[in-house]
Scaffold this active site. Structure first.
Site, PDB file in Angstrom:
ATOM      1  N   SER A  47      -2.291 -46.566  13.731  1.00  0.00           N
ATOM      2  CA  SER A  47      -1.956 -45.142  13.932  1.00  0.00           C
ATOM      3  C   SER A  47      -1.170 -44.605  12.733  1.00  0.00           C
ATOM      4  O   SER A  47      -1.025 -43.396  12.581  1.00  0.00           O
ATOM      5  CB  SER A  47      -1.169 -44.953  15.232  1.00  0.00           C
ATOM      6  OG  SER A  47       0.071 -45.638  15.189  1.00  0.00           O
ATOM      7  N   HIS A  48      -0.626 -45.505  11.884  1.00  0.00           N
ATOM      8  CA  HIS A  48       0.184 -45.045  10.755  1.00  0.00           C
ATOM      9  C   HIS A  48      -0.238 -45.693   9.439  1.00  0.00           C
ATOM     10  O   HIS A  48       0.575 -45.887   8.536  1.00  0.00           O
ATOM     11  CB  HIS A  48       1.672 -45.247  11.055  1.00  0.00           C
ATOM     12  CG  HIS A  48       2.157 -44.264  12.073  1.00  0.00           C
ATOM     13  ND1 HIS A  48       1.914 -44.411  13.421  1.00  0.00           N
ATOM     14  CD2 HIS A  48       2.795 -43.079  11.937  1.00  0.00           C
ATOM     15  CE1 HIS A  48       2.409 -43.385  14.080  1.00  0.00           C
ATOM     16  NE2 HIS A  48       2.944 -42.555  13.204  1.00  0.00           N
ATOM     17  N   GLU A 188      -1.659 -42.739  18.287  1.00  0.00           N
ATOM     18  CA  GLU A 188      -2.480 -43.672  19.062  1.00  0.00           C
ATOM     19  C   GLU A 188      -3.413 -42.888  19.998  1.00  0.00           C
ATOM     20  O   GLU A 188      -4.586 -43.249  20.163  1.00  0.00           O
ATOM     21  CB  GLU A 188      -1.545 -44.588  19.869  1.00  0.00           C
ATOM     22  CG  GLU A 188      -2.216 -45.762  20.535  1.00  0.00           C
ATOM     23  CD  GLU A 188      -2.945 -46.676  19.569  1.00  0.00           C
ATOM     24  OE1 GLU A 188      -2.415 -46.958  18.490  1.00  0.00           O
ATOM     25  OE2 GLU A 188      -4.086 -47.091  19.911  1.00  0.00           O
TER      26      GLU A 188
HETATM   27  P1  NDP Z   1       4.140 -49.758  20.310  1.00  0.00           P
HETATM   28  O1  NDP Z   1       4.258 -49.245  21.699  1.00  0.00           O
HETATM   29  O2  NDP Z   1       2.923 -50.489  19.906  1.00  0.00           O
HETATM   30  O3  NDP Z   1       5.443 -50.643  20.029  1.00  0.00           O
HETATM   31  C1  NDP Z   1       5.593 -51.182  18.791  1.00  0.00           C
HETATM   32  C2  NDP Z   1       6.781 -52.123  18.736  1.00  0.00           C
HETATM   33  O4  NDP Z   1       6.809 -53.022  19.842  1.00  0.00           O
HETATM   34  C3  NDP Z   1       6.631 -52.982  17.498  1.00  0.00           C
HETATM   35  O5  NDP Z   1       7.893 -53.329  17.026  1.00  0.00           O
HETATM   36  C4  NDP Z   1       5.851 -54.174  18.083  1.00  0.00           C
HETATM   37  O6  NDP Z   1       5.873 -55.319  17.255  1.00  0.00           O
HETATM   38  C5  NDP Z   1       6.576 -54.373  19.380  1.00  0.00           C
HETATM   39  N1  NDP Z   1       5.768 -55.066  20.364  1.00  0.00           N
HETATM   40  C6  NDP Z   1       4.567 -54.683  20.855  1.00  0.00           C
HETATM   41  N2  NDP Z   1       4.132 -55.578  21.776  1.00  0.00           N
HETATM   42  C7  NDP Z   1       5.088 -56.530  21.851  1.00  0.00           C
HETATM   43  C8  NDP Z   1       5.217 -57.742  22.622  1.00  0.00           C
HETATM   44  N3  NDP Z   1       4.289 -58.117  23.477  1.00  0.00           N
HETATM   45  N4  NDP Z   1       6.327 -58.482  22.451  1.00  0.00           N
HETATM   46  C9  NDP Z   1       7.284 -58.112  21.577  1.00  0.00           C
HETATM   47  N5  NDP Z   1       7.209 -56.984  20.836  1.00  0.00           N
HETATM   48  C10 NDP Z   1       6.123 -56.203  20.976  1.00  0.00           C
HETATM   49  O7  NDP Z   1       4.289 -48.619  19.211  1.00  0.00           O
HETATM   50  P2  NDP Z   1       4.341 -47.036  19.370  1.00  0.00           P
HETATM   51  O8  NDP Z   1       2.969 -46.542  19.675  1.00  0.00           O
HETATM   52  O9  NDP Z   1       5.437 -46.652  20.278  1.00  0.00           O
HETATM   53  O10 NDP Z   1       4.740 -46.617  17.862  1.00  0.00           O
HETATM   54  C11 NDP Z   1       3.892 -46.964  16.781  1.00  0.00           C
HETATM   55  C12 NDP Z   1       4.457 -46.444  15.498  1.00  0.00           C
HETATM   56  O11 NDP Z   1       4.462 -45.043  15.489  1.00  0.00           O
HETATM   57  C13 NDP Z   1       5.901 -46.864  15.210  1.00  0.00           C
HETATM   58  O12 NDP Z   1       5.881 -47.599  14.011  1.00  0.00           O
HETATM   59  C14 NDP Z   1       6.660 -45.574  15.040  1.00  0.00           C
HETATM   60  O13 NDP Z   1       7.623 -45.529  14.002  1.00  0.00           O
HETATM   61  C15 NDP Z   1       5.542 -44.598  14.731  1.00  0.00           C
HETATM   62  N6  NDP Z   1       5.946 -43.258  15.129  1.00  0.00           N
HETATM   63  C16 NDP Z   1       6.416 -42.402  14.181  1.00  0.00           C
HETATM   64  C17 NDP Z   1       6.854 -41.153  14.551  1.00  0.00           C
HETATM   65  C18 NDP Z   1       7.459 -40.216  13.565  1.00  0.00           C
HETATM   66  O14 NDP Z   1       8.016 -39.203  13.961  1.00  0.00           O
HETATM   67  N7  NDP Z   1       7.395 -40.445  12.281  1.00  0.00           N
HETATM   68  C19 NDP Z   1       6.789 -40.695  15.925  1.00  0.00           C
HETATM   69  C20 NDP Z   1       6.334 -41.704  16.847  1.00  0.00           C
HETATM   70  C21 NDP Z   1       5.915 -42.935  16.444  1.00  0.00           C
HETATM   71  P3  NDP Z   1       4.507 -55.670  16.442  1.00  0.00           P
HETATM   72  O15 NDP Z   1       4.365 -54.600  15.403  1.00  0.00           O
HETATM   73  O16 NDP Z   1       4.724 -57.031  15.885  1.00  0.00           O
HETATM   74  O17 NDP Z   1       3.380 -55.642  17.437  1.00  0.00           O
HETATM   75  O1  PYC Z   2       2.289 -40.747  15.974  1.00  0.00           O
HETATM   76  O2  PYC Z   2       3.706 -39.661  17.244  1.00  0.00           O
HETATM   77  C1  PYC Z   2       3.239 -39.958  16.157  1.00  0.00           C
HETATM   78  C2  PYC Z   2       3.849 -39.357  14.931  1.00  0.00           C
HETATM   79  C3  PYC Z   2       4.567 -38.229  14.845  1.00  0.00           C
HETATM   80  C4  PYC Z   2       4.928 -38.094  13.515  1.00  0.00           C
HETATM   81  C5  PYC Z   2       4.393 -39.126  12.842  1.00  0.00           C
HETATM   82  N1  PYC Z   2       3.741 -39.900  13.727  1.00  0.00           N
END
Ligand code: NDP
Ligand code: PYC
Length: 338
Positions: A47-48, A188
């Site tokens: 997703s990123h 995602e």
């Molecule tokens: P997830 O729900 O996939 O959670 C990811 C985190 O949980 C990672 O650290 C992952 O480690 C860990 N994890 C997942 N499964 C397990 C498990 N079974 N046991 C232990 N740890 C686990 O991610 P999101 O969809 O919530 O977010 C994805 C990305 O989106 C993030 O990197 C976030 O920074 C980014 N994002 C950015 C935003 C922005 O404003 N810039 C806004 C929202 C999200 P691993 O990677 O090893 O699987």
């Molecule tokens: O995937 O939610 C997201 C997000 C917001 C800003 C960057 N990524």
């Protein structure tokens, strides 16, 4: 893998830089943004990763992002380093701020990096991981665009508001977690829509607040849901406050308002905190790290994995074999570069 294009990490970097420059980024911004995009694809955070080139290029061309902005750094207070990103993407400002942030944390135990006026498209783990590589712990968060309903409501208030943490470990990769305070990142759900897949129940609601598995109903007029119900809702509120009003910057509702329908990356502030073990723990970092390692061992000994373990394994693979980008996505980003 069929229907994918295999590229080395260097080729992905070159492709990203070309696309970003073609859309108005100067070389410094293009290189800094490309490093983050390559890291996302390399660690299989799809997703990123390369997918983000679509919105970064769109945001540079039509979304108000200044691809030539020169961030301004200031030593604002004993423990505070401040960056004005001047409405460019956040990466360059963040990279500029790290040395002073780490220096202040080592001296005072706790230091804050405040970034204002930045556009943000990325995952946060590269940021906290980079700080932990200097031997200090780090915590980072930021708002985004309002698209997430508070627990008990159904209209967007919060952004997907990520929170990331890294703990330095001697002689090995740091412990890192990084996740959205919504059920998943918005990216995602976008990927589900692109590939015609339903989303699981519980990720979002439609415009009437009814549960839906249709990504389009959530993204266009509906709302995402917080993880952990009222707990994610409160965490998300904290992030809005701490990386919004506290540091004199926008909330996710403000960011969406500023966007005015351009569908660009969110514009807001970011708060990054760094913690030094020696100063805060009064000087026995070896014993402190032993205790930390005992905690990690108690998790992994029972077969549970640490967050980031999957990512580090993906990194090792991608570094040797390159990455496999879906052909449709590759064609789209190649068109951005030519
Ligand atoms: P997830 O729900 O996939 O959670 C990811 C985190 O949980 C990672 O650290 C992952 O480690 C860990 N994890 C997942 N499964 C397990 C498990 N079974 N046991 C232990 N740890 C686990 O991610 P999101 O969809 O919530 O977010 C994805 C990305 O989106 C993030 O990197 C976030 O920074 C980014 N994002 C950015 C935003 C922005 O404003 N810039 C806004 C929202 C999200 P691993 O990677 O090893 O699987
Ligand atoms: O995937 O939610 C997201 C997000 C917001 C800003 C960057 N990524």
């Amino acid at each position: 893998v069929s229907d994918t294009i295999n590229l080395s990490l260097t080729k992905v970097h070159e492709l990203a830089v070309r696309a970003l420059k073609r859309h108005g980024a100067n070389d410094e911004h293009a290189q800094a943004i490309a490093r983050i995009i390559v890291a996302g694809e390399r660690d299989e955070c799809f997703s990123h990763g390369v997918y983000r080139l679509i919105i970064t290029c769109h945001s540079l061309k039509n979304g108000g992002v200044d691809g030539q902005a020169i961030p301004a750094i200031s030593d604002r207070a004993t423990s505070v380093v401040a960056l004005d990103a001047k409405f460019g993407f956040s990466q360059l400002a963040f990279e500029m701020g790290i040395p002073l942030l780490v220096k202040k944390a080592r001296k005072h135990g706790l230091a804050a990096m405040v970034i204002n006026n930045c556009y943000h498209f990325a995952a946060l783990w590269p940021d906290v991981e980079a700080i932990a590589l200097h031997g200090v712990a780090a915590l980072a968060f930021n708002p985004s665009h309002a698209g997430v309903a508070p627990a008990g409501g159904y209209k967007p208030v919060f952004g997907t508001n990520p929170i990331a943490f890294a703990w330095p470990r001697p002689d090995q990769n740091p412990y890192v977690f990084d996740f959205a305070t919504s059920m998943v990142a918005r990216g995602e759900i976008e990927l589900h829509r692109r590939t015609g897949r339903d989303i699981p129940k519980g990720w979002g609601v439609d415009a009437q607040g009814q549960s839906t598995t249709d990504p389009a109903q959530v993204l266009d007029g509906g709302a995402m849901l917080t993880f952990g119900g009222h707990k994610g809702s409160a965490l998300s509120t904290m992030i809005e406050l701490m990386a919004g009003p506290l540091i004199g910057d926008l909330t996710s509702m403000d960011s969406l308002h500023l966007d005015a329908g351009r569908a660009a990356s969110p514009c807001h502030g970011a708060l990054v905190l760094a913690f030094d073990l020696s100063v805060l723990g009064a000087g026995d970092p070896v014993a402190q790290q032993h205790r930390a390692e005992a905690l990690f061992a108690a998790i992994t000994v029972q077969g549970a994995r640490l967050p980031s373990q999957r990512r580090f394994e993906a990194r090792a693979r991608s570094t040797v074999y390159g990455v496999h980008i879906p052909k449709k996505l590759f064609d789209e980003v190649s068109a951005l570069a030519h």
